[in-house]
Write an enzyme that holds these catalytic residues in place. Structure first.
Site, PDB file in Angstrom:
ATOM      1  N   SER A  41      40.685  19.512  14.396  1.00 36.24           N
ATOM      2  CA  SER A  41      40.694  20.047  15.761  1.00 36.24           C
ATOM      3  C   SER A  41      40.719  21.572  15.791  1.00 36.24           C
ATOM      4  O   SER A  41      40.509  22.173  16.853  1.00 36.24           O
ATOM      5  CB  SER A  41      41.921  19.526  16.524  1.00 36.24           C
ATOM      6  OG  SER A  41      41.866  18.129  16.647  1.00 36.24           O
TER       7      SER A  41
ATOM      8  N   CYS B  40      64.740   8.437  18.380  1.00 34.72           N
ATOM      9  CA  CYS B  40      64.863   8.284  19.828  1.00 34.72           C
ATOM     10  C   CYS B  40      65.912   7.254  20.243  1.00 34.72           C
ATOM     11  O   CYS B  40      66.587   7.425  21.261  1.00 34.72           O
ATOM     12  CB  CYS B  40      63.504   7.957  20.446  1.00 34.72           C
ATOM     13  SG  CYS B  40      62.543   6.718  19.549  1.00 34.72           S
TER      14      CYS B  40
ATOM     15  N   LEU C 175      54.749  16.902  14.611  1.00 36.13           N
ATOM     16  CA  LEU C 175      53.874  16.418  13.546  1.00 36.13           C
ATOM     17  C   LEU C 175      54.216  14.997  13.118  1.00 36.13           C
ATOM     18  O   LEU C 175      55.363  14.554  13.215  1.00 36.13           O
ATOM     19  CB  LEU C 175      53.994  17.342  12.322  1.00 36.13           C
ATOM     20  CG  LEU C 175      53.414  18.745  12.499  1.00 36.13           C
ATOM     21  CD1 LEU C 175      53.861  19.647  11.341  1.00 36.13           C
ATOM     22  CD2 LEU C 175      51.886  18.688  12.563  1.00 36.13           C
TER      23      LEU C 175
ATOM     24  N   HIS D 201      63.933   3.643  26.226  1.00 32.77           N
ATOM     25  CA  HIS D 201      64.560   2.681  25.318  1.00 32.77           C
ATOM     26  C   HIS D 201      65.869   2.229  25.962  1.00 32.77           C
ATOM     27  O   HIS D 201      66.750   3.037  26.251  1.00 32.77           O
ATOM     28  CB  HIS D 201      64.887   3.343  23.972  1.00 32.77           C
ATOM     29  CG  HIS D 201      63.683   3.673  23.131  1.00 32.77           C
ATOM     30  ND1 HIS D 201      62.412   3.262  23.440  1.00 32.77           N
ATOM     31  CD2 HIS D 201      63.575   4.372  21.961  1.00 32.77           C
ATOM     32  CE1 HIS D 201      61.567   3.688  22.508  1.00 32.77           C
ATOM     33  NE2 HIS D 201      62.246   4.367  21.612  1.00 32.77           N
TER      34      HIS D 201
END
Lengths: 377, 377, 377, 377
Positions: free
Chosen positions: D40, D155, D86, D254
């Site tokens: 990209s 998370c 990333l 969640h």
């Protein structure tokens, strides 16, 4: 601009909740009175709606403590305007009673849509239909000074007629429209569609919906007689509309494919169609209005709930999508994408309208802003 | 009838899994050989497919221990037939190699569909297109004795052409078709569609799908030249087809709305259309075949995977639905409902086809049964 | 074996539909009589259920024309057994009336579950609780000759107690169970859960469900007094059960995570636990029964709806899954997977039970088969 | 406050998109540089992300034209801070290279989470762990002046540890936690979970997730040695954590059920637990900081992305729900509901955390704000 006191009828339903979100932060409509069913009357709004509040934002703090009233005009005497999110089984009579009490009624219910003296108003399309209001008032004995009813259109029709209006106003009459809708569950209200019926499924039928789209389109895109006393329902050049309506497992956002044939031959090119969509400006105000040529920013003070542009054109081929695009312009504009030639009619495209915003409460609120700007309130 | 040894190419993919379920219990096809990518070669099928088996029934016990081979003809020398569920990026060359090795190939891949010597065969519609096979074989040097390729059609096209064939065979040429599909995620293979893209959403675009529906319909519904050496692709009376293809959050079952205009004026009535659907019998066998007038029960011994009736007509207004109707006749028939007048074209209706059954593996298997009955194997 | 005439109460609901599918093809129960609400009485079944039939197979042809009756015993005089899929708001009295009319009632409703003379019967766990039936009959004046009520358990409890029973019967008392369920929408009946509430969502609460799981487990896993007149509800060694119940957007199949602590120290190893699950055989028949040691195939003639094995063990780490595993053994067995050590209690695992099969109608039918084999009918 | 130039690594992924939305409107972080994969590099952001932008708002206009760079420090020399979204397969080395180039790295990747010199920072829980940064810098040769790496947590862990921290800080050590998660698909990135795997399904397994929750909780809730050179990972009083992780068909949020046992006997009452949740204030700043006692409004100038309150307590029994509550406080707070006694451990409750906000990018941004306020940047 001084504030105008407004009320909401059917305040605990899904449409009522949308009205409350729009009005609790409105620059000049001041939400003072809420109406609900007799069972809820007397309760604070936050209490009555406790398990029925389906919005992803909290109940506005300014509204939580407002006591609910029955939907009778005497409880709304301080209001110049009421917005109706009532169910069709009660909306007809209640809205008539509020009109008779000289309150301006902007309704999301279907009951009065076919009334030949009631504007079926999509704010991005036919605000000039408001000019029938003096006639509507005159039908009452004695004639009403302030009361009237304005309805907005069915949520699917609303999305469809915006691009059709852009085409008609640029290229003249449309001959034929074939439209297939994929409609969100919120269009059926709450509880509405059972999860058992729609999860992992499509239901190829919504009772009465196809007839509404086929009929309402004619009234909305049609004209109004010179004497201002009747709609022509496009009778001089009726558009043939064929609708197939489907329910899909999507929360919000009615998406549809439409093919259109123009009366004009040869038809406009795809580039011309795209340009017509891009340049389309709804006739919010008459030419005679002092703000007719106002800048967008000035206009937004008069009609603050209107979107910056009526049509949002998408150029990536897989857009618009309900999930990603339903919140553009807070759902007040209509998305159009995939504009291309149709192998059978002339042109085809995809339309997405937010059924709980421009397809419901947002339309009513813009309608009221326009009616105010045009001097009917 | 003695059994015929068959193989499956691309056995671990979704289509391959369907082939395995159909063939492991087939009355006269005996599944002996499985092909997969080089990475899986040498593994037992149950091991290779462990985390990719997406069927709600277990891997058939007769198949679990079969060792996977690379998709090379030398590993399939015992097979008279191979069924191909290969991905398009490899299917073209592999299928050609199997044909050259004198194996009959029934493919679900798109690669050879546009080849003017390859039948694009929907078993419920155009089995007579098999008569091009001698020509196809003759194009090879030296001419092939047994090898050929037959492809089935795109899963959406397959569902559409069945009712169109019923109409065309009864009422003569069709002029126009406008179709909007709502297609299941399994149509995109595995992993295929990301859940992020489709949960609570509709994607109004499937790359290449509309072109396929518009083109394949002509080849399938068209005729074949008298010398048996070319398809006419309906060139004498081309059907204009305009397709709009959408992906919806449904596991299995492509549902679509279709509007049709006949060449015939006046068009048939709705009752006549319903009768045509109800009485439609696919031309599985030529009139010259000894079983041409066989009873349904006798025919089911020759073409056991064919459905009892090609078209299942629904009369309740909200049917067919993917969730409830995709498993009718094990997905081998096509459902039609909501047959009614179209305000723009002549008639409109809803079609549902099971994309993993009649839209994929089931078609290939019936095609093979027909080819065998017609003497091509 | 001669056939036994049976009826279904609440035949148009989801549970009633399951009963009809199970009974219309049953080897020795012959479905003759259907009961529904007074509003449906007099209608043919296919007519009454037209828009409520939510099964993916058609209404069995043998049932379509059966006329519906009100749920009064006089209409069911030919039946020895009725299966009740009635809603809780009417089930209590109706079922009592059928019992009083000397009909054996196998109910899916919750009303009589806590009655100390009514067996709360999970057929894969506590068929021996049927021995309380003579006592139940004796409580009536005059004592009943044939009538009784047997209830099955809550759909979540049913799935949980099967592996718990396997553990308890092998390793002795269980001290603690912490279970979190993810329950399918069909568990709430039709229309049940609104799509607006569950699409793209989890609802962490099901009214009354946690209490049911915590209480029913004790009754089911407990013993019965020697005099056969009372259940001990595991009072000598109460299992502490803590349940958290959630609704998820899944059609069918309740999946749950469970952590278990044994009274036994040290606890069994994971291998021993797996072995206990694998070797678990429900006590369908008493040791004194002539078929107690019958082969599986012979047993399947007596209790034909029972699964081949009570517990289906999954070894791939991401199984069982509702979508893929809910139809194993036609939903009559319970799936267990991911058996591993728990860092807090002793062992944890995943359980999946088909809530509309073993969690509802299938349990009632197996219960009736067992009651027949044990001589109570 | 003057602005600080920041960059984003992995800018086109889902986490990168969240960073861009947060940073493009940040009061003092100025987004100047974007890094992506070599494929990209050189493209304008809006071009590179065209079909991957999955947000319901448009790409911020200030970002659309920014050219993408490869993720090499030389392209980010103007940045004091980079935020890393990333993928784990490349994050480790790239983040180390940026640290070595004296850039502060706030990472969402898992690679450095277990590094004993890297804070595993949940901003609502353990900001004081930043005090290890001088030690981290000293480990390099020569010691770094400015560079460091701070990671945020998994998370699911992030949502869980917030209420645990509130309990631990009020009531002392926690002995045991049993948690079952129901995790959203966005937690797996894009394309991540196939729709075929999760529509109408629950997958009871997420690779590595349970281990992360069980281990990370100890590091986060543990202390730091007096010399500031090591974390104690709660070794003096290890919390036993047992996690069961499931994937559900939910876009974002969640939700999990948790049962907790305290070291303290008797345990706190439910009212005390509720009070602890309600009064919990994260230790954003040390007591020595001049703004330690700042008003909420003043604090929001220093740490503008932090939520008004860390824990949002729900009192209606069916809340929190992902659909309705994931956007509270823009997803920066954690929702807790259904606080009640656990029949096995002491207390149980439901936790909801927005996995793409506080569970990902939002945590990193708050971490950077805190690090700046504490003088590490």
């Amino acid at each position: 601009m001084s504030s105008i006191s407004v009320g909401v009828l059917g305040a605990t339903g899904l449409v009522g909740q949308s009205f409350i979100l729009l009005l609790s932060s409105h620059p000049f409509f001041r939400l003072t009175t809420l109406g609900a069913s007799p069972a809820s009357a007397g309760l604070a709004y936050s209490k009555a709606v406790e398990n029925k509040w389906k919005q992803s934002t909290c109940i506005p703090s300014s509204v939580q403590a407002i006591k609910l009233h029955e939907c009778k005009p005497e409880h709304f005497s301080s209001c110049q305007i009421v917005f109706s999110g009532l169910d069709a089984d009660v909306a007809g009579d209640i809205e008539s009673a509020f009109r008779a009490a000289n309150i301006a009624v902007f309704s999301n219910a279907k009951n009065h849509r076919r009334d030949p003296s009631v504007p079926l108003l999509v704010p991005l399309v036919n605000p000039h239909h408001l000019s029938i209001l003096p006639h509507q008032r005159s039908l009452h004995t004695p004639p009403l000074q302030k009361g009237f009813i304005v309805t907005n259109a069915n949520c699917s029709t609303t999305a469809l007629v915006v691009p059709l209006s852009a085409l008609q106003s640029r290229f003249g009459p449309i001959d034929q429209v074939i439209v297939t809708t994929m409609q969100a569950i919120s269009g059926a209200g709450y509880p509405g569609v059972s999860a058992i019926d729609i999860l992992d499924n499509v239901v190829p039928y919504i009772s009465g919906e196809e007839e509404k789209m086929e009929w309402e389109t004619l009234k909305i895109l049609g004209g109004i007689a010179e004497d201002g006393k009747s709609f022509d329902n496009h009778s001089a050049h009726p558009i043939k509309v064929s609708a197939s309506c489907n329910r899909v497992p999507v929360h919000t956002g009615h998406i549809m494919t439409a093919s259109v044939k123009f009366a004009k031959h040869p038809p406009p090119s795809i580039d011309e169609v795209l340009k017509a969509f891009d340049e389309y400006v709804p006739p919010y105000l008459p030419q005679s209005h002092p703000s007719f040529n106002a800048s967008a920013s000035d206009l937004s003070k008069i009609i603050p709930t209107a979107p910056p542009k009526a049509i949002h054109i998408h150029t990536t081929p897989n857009r618009p999508q309900p999930l990603l695009d339903r919140h553009l312009d807070k759902g007040a504009s209509v998305s159009v994408g995939r504009v291309r030639e149709c192998g059978v009619l002339d042109v085809k495209f995809v339309v997405l309208g937010n059924n709980v915003a421009i397809g419901a409460a947002t339309s009513s609120v813009i309608n009221a802003e326009i009616a105010l700007a045009r001097g009917y309130i």
